[in-house]
Design an enzyme around this catalytic site. Structure first.
Site, PDB file in Angstrom:
ATOM      1  N   CYS A  73      81.745   6.707 -44.538  1.00  0.00           N
ATOM      2  CA  CYS A  73      81.725   6.883 -43.092  1.00  0.00           C
ATOM      3  C   CYS A  73      82.839   6.014 -42.516  1.00  0.00           C
ATOM      4  O   CYS A  73      82.833   4.795 -42.717  1.00  0.00           O
ATOM      5  CB  CYS A  73      80.360   6.419 -42.576  1.00  0.00           C
ATOM      6  N   CYS A 183      87.023  11.286 -39.993  1.00  0.00           N
ATOM      7  CA  CYS A 183      85.551  11.233 -40.003  1.00  0.00           C
ATOM      8  C   CYS A 183      85.115  12.101 -41.175  1.00  0.00           C
ATOM      9  O   CYS A 183      85.659  13.190 -41.382  1.00  0.00           O
ATOM     10  CB  CYS A 183      85.009  11.793 -38.689  1.00  0.00           C
TER      11      CYS A 183
HETATM   12  N1  DGL Z   1      80.815  10.596 -40.686  1.00  0.00           N
HETATM   13  C1  DGL Z   1      81.073   9.442 -39.933  1.00  0.00           C
HETATM   14  C2  DGL Z   1      82.496   8.990 -39.953  1.00  0.00           C
HETATM   15  O1  DGL Z   1      83.160   9.185 -40.933  1.00  0.00           O
HETATM   16  C3  DGL Z   1      80.354   9.163 -38.664  1.00  0.00           C
HETATM   17  C4  DGL Z   1      80.302  10.180 -37.609  1.00  0.00           C
HETATM   18  C5  DGL Z   1      79.303   9.774 -36.560  1.00  0.00           C
HETATM   19  O2  DGL Z   1      78.161   9.562 -36.929  1.00  0.00           O
HETATM   20  O3  DGL Z   1      79.680   9.659 -35.392  1.00  0.00           O
HETATM   21  O4  DGL Z   1      82.958   8.401 -39.019  1.00  0.00           O
END
Ligand code: DGL
Length: 259
Positions: A73, A183
């Protein structure tokens, strides 16, 4: 210890895009994946909240005996990984937007980056952009609303098309030739984005680089699993397991867990 699982977490199902890359490279490892969908999106939360969630996920993965933790993430990496590295005794792999390759290779001297508010406003992101994107126009765009749509199984929807159209517009106006996906949910948008972008715009994400880094760190720490028997792969979600199942093409065991 080398038989222990690789622990992976994300704010939801997005980090499975990273899990798939790591699993392709390391098919004999055991895995535990945590989709913290109940708390998604992380992107609009404060740094302190993201840190608390990172700690909660890390402790659960350590209780399940993880030998290494992949923070799949961008938002949690940019806001929490320094703390996690300083406070827990396992190696951590993080993920950051691939600004460097885009900035090094752009011909038009303009690149786009789509990421969460939490990532784009983080200190680590500023540092990386400062370091590599000198003399290059970086069009930053917060992907507001994208993660909730993916988390509710609405990847292919007119709402998603509309959001992406709006977000790409300023980038196309600046003639970007690279779009950086900052993301881990966003690699699932690639089929849609490819249809919407001119052919010369390259879409890049950090998945493969993270997988290679994970392998290198396992080797350096003598933690690589040399077993060739079928691995144990467990995917846990505290949200809708069916959405997780669908994005994984029903290929792995998914479980509901309240964490
Ligand atoms: N998948 C996550 C990232 O890479 C987080 C997205 C989120 O929960 O806002 O930032």
């Amino acid at each position: 210890m080398s038989n222990s699982p690789i622990g992976i977490f994300d704010s939801g199902i997005g980090g499975t895009s990273i899990f798939k890359e790591i699993y392709t490279l390391l098919p004999y490892e055991n895995y535990i994946y945590l989709a913290d969908s109940k708390n998604a999106p992380y992107g609009n939360k404060s740094e302190a909240e993201i840190l608390q969630l990172g700690i909660k996920n890390t402790e659960l993965l350590l209780n399940k005996n993880s030998k290494i933790i992949v923070v799949a993430c961008n938002t949690a990496t940019t806001n929490a990984i320094s703390y996690l590295r300083a406070n827990y005794d396992v190696p951590f792999i993080g993920i950051e937007p691939a600004i460097k390759p885009a900035a090094l290779n752009t011909q038009t001297k303009a690149i786009g980056i789509l990421a969460t508010k939490g990532t784009l406003s983080s200190h680590l992101f500023y540092k990386t952009t400062d370091l590599y994107a000198n003399g290059i126009t970086v069009i930053e765009q917060v992907g507001e609303g994208i993660v909730p749509l993916i988390e509710s199984g609405m990847l292919y929807s007119s709402e998603m098309q509309d959001l992406l159209k709006t977000y790409l517009k300023p980038m196309l106006k600046h003639n970007i030739d690279y779009l950086v996906l900052g993301c881990t949910h966003y690699p699932y948008l690639i089929p849609i984005l490819s249809e919407m972008l001119p052919k010369h715009v390259k879409i890049i994400d950090s998945g493969l680089a993270v997988a290679k880094q994970t392998k290198a760190i396992l080797i350096n720490n003598d933690l690589l699993n040399h077993n060739t028997k079928p691995p144990s792969i467990k995917l846990y979600s505290n949200g809708d397991t069916e959405v997780l199942n669908t994005i994984m093409n029903h290929k792995f065991e998914t479980y509901y867990l309240d964490f």
